[in-house]
Enzyme design. Structure first.
Site, short mmCIF file in Angstrom:
data_model
loop_
_atom_site.label_atom_id
_atom_site.label_comp_id
_atom_site.label_asym_id
_atom_site.label_seq_id
_atom_site.Cartn_x
_atom_site.Cartn_y
_atom_site.Cartn_z
N ASP A 34 70.70 -14.73 47.81
CA ASP A 34 72.08 -14.31 48.01
C ASP A 34 72.43 -13.18 47.07
OD1 ASP A 34 75.12 -14.62 48.37
OD2 ASP A 34 74.37 -16.28 49.59
N ASP A 76 79.61 -25.91 35.76
CA ASP A 76 79.29 -26.86 36.82
C ASP A 76 77.94 -26.57 37.46
OD1 ASP A 76 80.59 -29.14 37.46
OD2 ASP A 76 81.86 -28.30 39.04
N ASP A 124 67.41 -10.34 35.91
CA ASP A 124 68.69 -11.00 35.71
C ASP A 124 69.42 -11.17 37.04
OD1 ASP A 124 70.99 -12.11 34.81
OD2 ASP A 124 71.73 -10.31 33.77
N HIS A 151 79.73 -14.49 45.89
CA HIS A 151 79.30 -15.20 47.10
C HIS A 151 78.20 -16.21 46.79
CE1 HIS A 151 77.28 -15.62 51.10
NE2 HIS A 151 78.51 -15.47 51.58
N THR A 155 83.93 -32.46 35.57
CA THR A 155 84.24 -31.03 35.56
C THR A 155 84.30 -30.49 36.97
OG1 THR A 155 83.11 -30.75 33.44
CG2 THR A 155 83.47 -28.76 34.76
N SER A 213 78.73 -18.94 55.85
CA SER A 213 78.09 -18.92 54.52
C SER A 213 78.37 -20.21 53.77
CB SER A 213 78.60 -17.74 53.70
OG SER A 213 78.09 -16.53 54.20
#
Length: 895
Positions: free
Chosen positions: A158, A167, A206, A213, A229, A370
């Protein structure tokens, strides 16, 4: 039904099953489990032990245990494969049973303590967003089975992932074969320091998300659950491998996508989420996915497109390791933006207003296929963790077999259902869904559109103002004013071409539409109707007033019309001329899908040559025309037929209807019909031509008339109009008195002199055949007084047996013109046997006017005919008037 979220949040709760739960086995989502060979029964107070034993014996059960406080029994069900639900219903119908129910299996429901979980309707839907309860993937039930997928590597191909998000950080994958920061490709995979994955868009190590998205997708799959959380993912734990190939604008290239897939497979990811794509077909991308031993979960696309016609890739690649996912809303309807196609999209999953993680420790709601695909990816990861030996095809099959059927998805996705994680983990197979294909589709882009418009004030026209695909839709309204205000009431119909459902089952109508009308149920009516009689009449099946400012998708079950040829009609009627300043109705992408019936074995045609006939050669030329008609022949499959008429292998003709000339005699004619598959059938018919039959002549009966005026003659009317010809028509008449010709008309008035006249009528038909009738007309001298006239008033014929012989007696009664019997009249007559003269006899009458005339004894055979006929009566001073006779002959048959 589930208890409300507020009651279940953060705690373990037992699901209480009441007597109404049995019905939910059939009517609910069918996730209730029970012991397969046990039921619970409570008998009414006063039911004896003998009665209980008798009832249990009848239903083939036995007592396993009794609960004395509750006064119910746990019963063992004997016999293989018995329906527990049906058995429970049988017990309930007995008046001695207070209640009966399955022995349900109960379990703890796992709900996380994440504070945003209550907003995740896709995981747990109890109507909190105004949607339909249980229109979700059954995540809490799934977590009862498994919530941990930490051993499964899930590649998120993605825009990258915010791997620092609180999270997500606990669930991020790290490359154990690489040493961070040493500038060396330690694992020799061609990528240096790829500790967290790779950024193929920028060519570095990276894969941080600079678009948001990918982070949102990752949170749906595996935001850490029950950690107090944010939100919870489908998996509470997993190993997320971020592979960035989409840049900050959300765009990427096929080559980068291929390298990301290859990287994922090389580094051990069992599956990947691919919430991206385009309508451009790439053979290279297809080959890369096909070569990977890797499950690819793909988003179906967000163009409201019918991807069986306009594919969206990679979701639409026909590869066994792809699961293509459409988006559903909180009512289990297909999302308005979602692509769909029963051949190219497998299932639906929640994809509207989905809360999940976004970069910088934030959370957002997003919509799209998506968001639907990662729900499937999360369930697939749980399955791979629960069943580590399963193949990717087995995992795919478990997901697709276990969907929850949804009417909003019927015909729009292959399974007709929405993702159900719990059933997939249980290995449950949903009710078999029909394999639907497209029977009819029209996107209204062709030059010669086959739809027709009816109505003098109709505003239907092809328009480019609004549409759901490409550039055109049908619009009821005026484009330049965006209303349907003509200053008067207006209405019109948009009617489809014929749609053949004669061999289709599970028929479903799908269409996209935008509707804006006056909000009054008495005016501005928009509805859909169906005709099964080629448009002669229509039945309304759907009506609507508004689509809430969106191009909405409708799915209508029209299985009631399976086996018919239908026409669709979209109707709009303003009813009045006021308040018509609204945009109207747009219709686009109309399709009918269904399951073609299994092909029937080819059937032979049926030949029907007709019934045949017997004809007369009416014109006497020895031939007659006859039409052979094979039009009643048919082929059960509707194929056209060829025809061959033969007589004694001689070809007469090859038309369906054939007229031939046939000679006198009997003709046996064979019709052979053949369909386009070469299958034949025959039928025979007999045509008989007989020679011309002579006419039947009727000139009249013997008669006696008086010369009333004493001039020695009387005019007589001769009428031959009762004559007829059985096989033609009479063309001439000839009347004769002896040898004298009287005339040639059908009826004739002629004067006849006193005395007896033998009149003959001869007629001829159009075939040249003749016939004749002869009768006697007697003209009497009126001067003969009644008491001087005599005639036969009665005649009886008796047959008397004398040993082996027979004797005939004829009793003839003679009277004068006043009806007085005459004595001494000499009666002469003749006996005949089988029309041959036997003897002549004369006898006189007695005082009663009766003469007995006997035959001699004769030897006869059964069936012979014995007859007697009077030839003359004589008595001085009396005149015999035959015309006055009641009868002058009689006959009898020998028994």
């Amino acid at each position: 039904m589930r208890p409300s979220f507020q009651l279940m949040y953060g705690v373990l709760v037992l699901l209480c099953m009441t007597s109404t739960a049995s019905a939910s086995i059939q009517a609910g989502h069918q996730n209730l489990r029970f012991v397969q060979d046990e039921i619970i029964v409570k008998y009414t107070s006063g039911t004896s032990r003998n009665e209980i034993n008798s009832i249990n014996q009848l239903h083939q059960t036995s007592v396993l245990s009794e609960n004395r406080k509750g006064r119910f029994m746990k019963l063992k069900v004997h016999g293989q494969g018995r329906s527990i639900d049906k058995l429970v219903q049988q017990y309930r119908r007995d008046r001695r049973v207070e209640y009966a129910e399955p022995n349900y299996i109960v379990h703890a429901a796992m709900f996380p303590n994440d504070p945003y979980f209550h907003e995740s309707w896709g995981l747990f839907n109890n109507g909190q967003t105004g949607g339909t309860t249980e229109a979700d993937i059954f995540a809490p039930e799934s977590w009862d089975v498994r919530s941990d997928a930490s051993a499964v590597i899930v590649a998120v191909i993605d825009s990258g992932v915010d791997y620092t998000h609180p999270d997500l950080a606990p669930n991020m994958w790290t490359n154990d074969g690489e040493i961070a920061g040493n500038g060396i490709d330690d694992d020799n995979n061609g990528f240096v320091d790829d500790i967290r994955g790779w950024d193929f868009a920028n060519g570095d190590n990276d894969p941080y998300d600079d678009h948001s998205h990918g982070t949102h997708v990752a949170g749906i799959i595996a935001a850490a659950g029950n950690n107090g959380t944010g939100s919870a993912g489908v998996c509470w734990s997993a190993s997320i491998m971020p592979l960035k190939f989409l840049d900050a604008t959300g765009n990427g290239t096929v080559t980068d996508a291929i390298e990301a897939i290859q990287y994922a497979v090389q580094k051990g990811a069992q599956l990947s989420n691919n919430s991206w794509g385009s309508e451009g077909f790439s053979q290279a991308l297809k080959e890369a996915i096909g070569a990977a031993d890797h499950l690819v979960i793909a988003a179906a696309g967000n163009s409201s497109s019918f991807t069986d016609i306009t594919p969206f890739y990679p979701a639409a690649y026909d590869l066994p390791n792809i699961i293509s996912t459409a988006a559903t809303d909180h009512n289990d309807n297909l999302a308005a933006f979602s692509n769909y196609g029963p051949s190219t999209v497998h299932l639906g999953a929640p994809g509207v207003d989905i809360l999940s993680t976004t970069p910088n420790e934030s959370y957002e709601h997003m919509s799209g296929t998506s968001m639907a695909a990662p729900h499937v990816t999360g369930v697939a990861a749980l399955l791979m963790a629960e069943f580590p030996a399963s193949t990717i095809i087995t995992v795919k099959d478990r997901i697709l077999n276990a969907v929850s059927p949804a009417i909003g998805l019927r015909g729009r996705v292959a399974t007709g259902g929405r993702l159900n994680g719990y059933d997939a983990l249980l290995g449950k197979v949903s009710l078999e869904q029909p394999e639907l294909t497209t029977i009819f589709y029209d996107d209204f882009e062709q030059e010669n559109d086959p739809w027709t418009v009816q109505g003098e004030t109709a505003l239907w026209h092809l328009s480019g103002t609004r549409y759901s695909s490409i550039s055109t839709s049908w619009h009821y309204g005026i484009d330049n004013t965006l209303n349907y205000d003509t200053g008067a009431a207006n209405e019109g119909y948009l009617i489809s071409p014929p749609i053949d459902l004669t061999t289709v089952t599970f028929s479903t109508l799908l269409f996209n539409h935008y509707l804006e009308t006056e909000d009054d149920p008495n005016f501005d009516k928009a509805f859909v109707a169906i005709s099964t009689d080629d448009g002669a009449s229509f039945t309304e099946i759907f009506t609507s007033r508004s689509t809430d400012n969106i191009m909405a998708q409708e799915t209508l079950d029209i299985a009631a019309y399976d086996g018919e040829i239908i026409r669709l009609r979209f109707s709009f009627d303003t009813v009045d001329k006021m308040y018509n300043d609204f945009e109207g109705w747009y219709i686009d992408d109309v399709s009918v899908i269904g399951q073609p019936a299994a092909p029937l074995p080819s059937l032979p045609p049926t030949a029907d040559a007709g019934t045949g006939d017997t004809l007369s050669d009416a014109d006497g030329d020895s031939f007659e025309l006859y039409t052979l008609d094979g039009s009643a022949s048919m082929d059960p499959e509707g194929f056209p037929l060829s025809y061959l008429w033969t007589e004694d292998q001689r070809v007469l003709g090859t038309a369906e209807v054939f007229t031939g000339s046939f000679s006198i005699g009997e003709h046996s004619i064979t019709l052979t019909v053949t369909d386009n598959e070469g299958m034949s059938a025959t039928d025979e018919v007999t045509v008989t031509v007989v020679a011309n039959q002579p006419p039947v002549v009727d000139g009249g009966n013997d008669r006696s008339i008086d010369d009333e005026d004493g001039d020695g003659a009387e005019t007589v009317l001769l009428n031959g109009s009762a004559s007829s010809d059985p096989d033609g028509q009479i063309i001439s008449y000839l009347w004769q008195d002896g040898e004298t010709i009287l005339g040639t008309a059908a009826t004739l008035a002629v004067p006849l002199s006193i005395g007896e006249h033998v009149i003959t009528l001869t007629v001829e038909d159009n075939g040249g055949a003749t016939g004749a009738d002869t009768f006697i007309v007697t003209v009497n001298d009126a001067s003969i007084a009644p008491d001087a006239r005599m005639h036969i008033a009665d005649m009886d014929l008796l047959l008397m047996k004398r040993g082996s012989s027979y004797l005939g007696k004829s009793l003839v009664t003679v009277t004068d013109g006043n009806g007085m019997p005459l004595k001494g009249v000499s009666v002469s007559g003749r006996w005949e046997l089988n029309a041959s003269l036997l003897m002549v006899v004369t006898k006189g009458t007695d005082k009663n006017g009766v003469a007995v005339l006997e035959s001699r004894k004769i030897s006869v055979n059964s069936g012979d005919t014995l007859a007697f006929a009077v030839e003359n009566l004589t008595l001085d001073g009396m005149t015999y008037i035959p015309a006055d006779n009641a009868e002058s002959s009689d006959s009898t048959h020998i028994p």
